[in-house]
Scaffold this active site. Sequence first.
Site, PDB file in Angstrom:
ATOM      1  N   GLY A 173      49.215   7.955  46.451  1.00 30.59           N
ATOM      2  CA  GLY A 173      49.248   9.175  46.339  1.00 30.59           C
ATOM      3  C   GLY A 173      49.125   9.970  47.520  1.00 30.59           C
ATOM      4  O   GLY A 173      49.142  11.323  47.201  1.00 30.59           O
ATOM      5  N   ASP A 187      61.275  11.714  16.693  1.00 33.24           N
ATOM      6  CA  ASP A 187      62.281  12.299  16.587  1.00 33.24           C
ATOM      7  C   ASP A 187      62.503  13.553  17.744  1.00 33.24           C
ATOM      8  O   ASP A 187      63.706  13.717  18.115  1.00 33.24           O
ATOM      9  CB  ASP A 187      63.092  12.743  15.239  1.00 33.24           C
ATOM     10  CG  ASP A 187      63.383  11.564  14.314  1.00 33.24           C
ATOM     11  OD1 ASP A 187      63.221  10.353  14.621  1.00 33.24           O
ATOM     12  OD2 ASP A 187      63.372  11.819  13.301  1.00 33.24           O
TER      13      ASP A 187
END
Length: 808
Positions: A616, A206
């Site tokens: 990257g 939550d």
Amino acid sequence: MRIAVLTSGGDSAGMNAVVRAVVRAGIVKGCETFVVREGYEGLVRGNNVSPNEGEPIPDTFEVPSYISKYDVVNNLRFGFGALLKNGEGDTVESTGGKTLKGRYIVRVGWDDVRSWMGEGGTVIGTARSKVFRTVEGRTAAAHNLIKEGIDALVVCGGDGSLSGADVFRQEWPTLIAALQTQGMITAEQAALHAHLKIVGLVGSIDNDMAMTDLTIGAPTALHRICEAIDNINSTAISHSRAFVLEVMGRHCGWLALSAAVSGGADYLFIPERPPADPWEDDMCRVVQQHRTAGKRKTIVIVAEGAHDTALNPIRPDQVKDVLSDRLGLDSRVTTLGHTQRGGKPCAWDRILPTLQGVEAVNTLLEATPDTPSYMIGMSGNKITRIPLMDAVKMTREVTQAIHDKDFEKVMSLRDPEFVEILSAFNTTSSLDDTQKLPAEKRLRIAIIHMGAPAGGMNAATRAAVRFCIGRGHTPLAIHNGFKGLLDDSISELSWLRVDAWMARGGSELGTNRALPDINLGAIASQFQKHRFDGLFLIGGFEAFSALLILEESRKHYPAFHIPMVHLPATISNNVPLTEFSLGSDTSLNALVDACDAIRQSASASRNRVFVVETQGGKCGYIATMGALAAGAVIVYTPEVGIDLDILRTDVEFLKTRYMIDVKGEAEGRLVLRNETSSSVYTTDVITKILKEEGATLFDSRSAALGHTLQGGVPSPTDRARAVRLAMKCMSFIETQAAALNAQPEKSRKATGDSAAVITIQGSSITLTPVQEIVKHADMKNRRGINPWWESLKDLVEVLGGRKELARV
């Protein structure tokens, strides 16, 4: 020190990563490590049988003398990891006759927790223990810990679990005295275990704990919800239906709010901010506006704790009936339930628990009887220590404020990001005219994508377009970068046209790497021709470079005297000063998914090392964070490079590591290499070296992930971040334009502050002048200086065993 770790309350993805990190960090620090099965219930039950003997290191090979002294070797395995991972703990029919039946506090070693990080839930089990809530239960738990010689405990759970841990610690002296009085422990044991050290980590989907930005399990739960929304969208559009989705969150609407923003929902019900009364009228008004604009679908998100201003519950079936009866929509209810908890953890639910687990061990080692029980939290990208009960107290204040119907207080207790995202949702889902500016203050704002595509570019564009329309501005899309601008490839975007862009990867506008200096005079002419009042650049280092060029060219071209802002979006995460760029989270998740599949292949082949090449550019962010999330044992980055000494050490480490594996049960291992780590020691060269040197111990293969790291559906984190940052960028353009327009028309000059990059720095979002960004840039290597994540390369190799098992 003997450390035990338990998981309690509702399960959440990332709990296994916590256990792995605590065990391995504890062993590296010289501790003995235990797991407690079934949470507090396991503490109360303890061990009713004697432990089985731990497995010795196989004697097939001689253990090199230089590693025999190390804690990793002496705590390598005790043989119960597979039982726990496979759910065979209580069986008496497992391979080798091993069983954990009657044993709840179990010694574990380095290898016992291998491959746990990618598992969902918690393999050591969790339970809500009624007995532990009693003094008698806590007395039994204390006795069981003392019998095992344990005086340090890591608890991963929600606020109830952490509160129980603090009570346990406060009562500990009383419990010890009672046990001694009853003759259950000796005076020597009482003196030796006079104090209990406790640290808490928040495992809650939550994200309802105060004083931390994120809880373990929340990002994965959000992934599950957004996957469901994305899937429902297609059937909703096909049938022109309305769907009402119920998601978890009794007293916290973070999941519902984040899902609504990331999923492009039409309406939202959360506990913190009930809708205006009567909610039925307000919802129908918004949904009808959307339908009138041409939308074929309606998505309404309802948190399970949703209510109206009088605290009357708002149920999904009620919402569905209102949509059907009042608007005549074909409506359905979908309750996601426990599917939100399940599945393998996303990348950040592996990284966050790992960092917090390591910090938990450090906290225990530094604890004294006078220090409080700490909760390990997160602020920005920094791991923090917060007095546990302070966080619990503030969390419960939110619940009380809801019960008191003091919703302003509730919102004040939520962090600023929550408030900003709620505002962003209201802006992007609204078609009201009430926020439109007077005609003379309305702007023509150009939006351009630059560089390689990255997840979240389209979400940011959608948010910017809807902000513009809500304020009366004209959003103008520049297609195909600055080359497209020169070709007059410009169009006005509408509210409905961008509706489905939230979940789309890549770049809907088209993008390339061309900079404005291909023809500055022509670019300035196009700015003037199309009467741009502001420019919104979305992209990576190219967009930063383009903004720098435009700002420096203002002295020659008056058309560039407009507000300009850059939102970093690149999987490389190499824009200086900002800690996160759009697309980097999506790329990390793609990398982790690929590594999970590769590891499965490597493990099936037993003694195999895979060298995985990542993108990257000259920034090692993706490689480093991906290695941490995937459980790689070695990572190569451009910042550190590769040389013969490093390769020699790595070969020796891998030989030693496979030498001490159980014969026939060696795991597949991953080595991650950034594509530009070395121009000499390429992925192919390293793979061949490992294959040659591995001889009969291990084999080697390679995998280059390439552009798969750029594509796919953007992660919920990248979507929500895109919306929040785009809103701030648009507000910045408005504010700067107002200041500029206040100057005499013929002598208007934009200040340096009006060309800025939006940066994430800790918990703050800052619009930083582009010239200031240059001071923090390594322009030659196209990356920032001293990035926050650089030290995590060492942590990858510590948790992989390289630091101890390689001869230094």
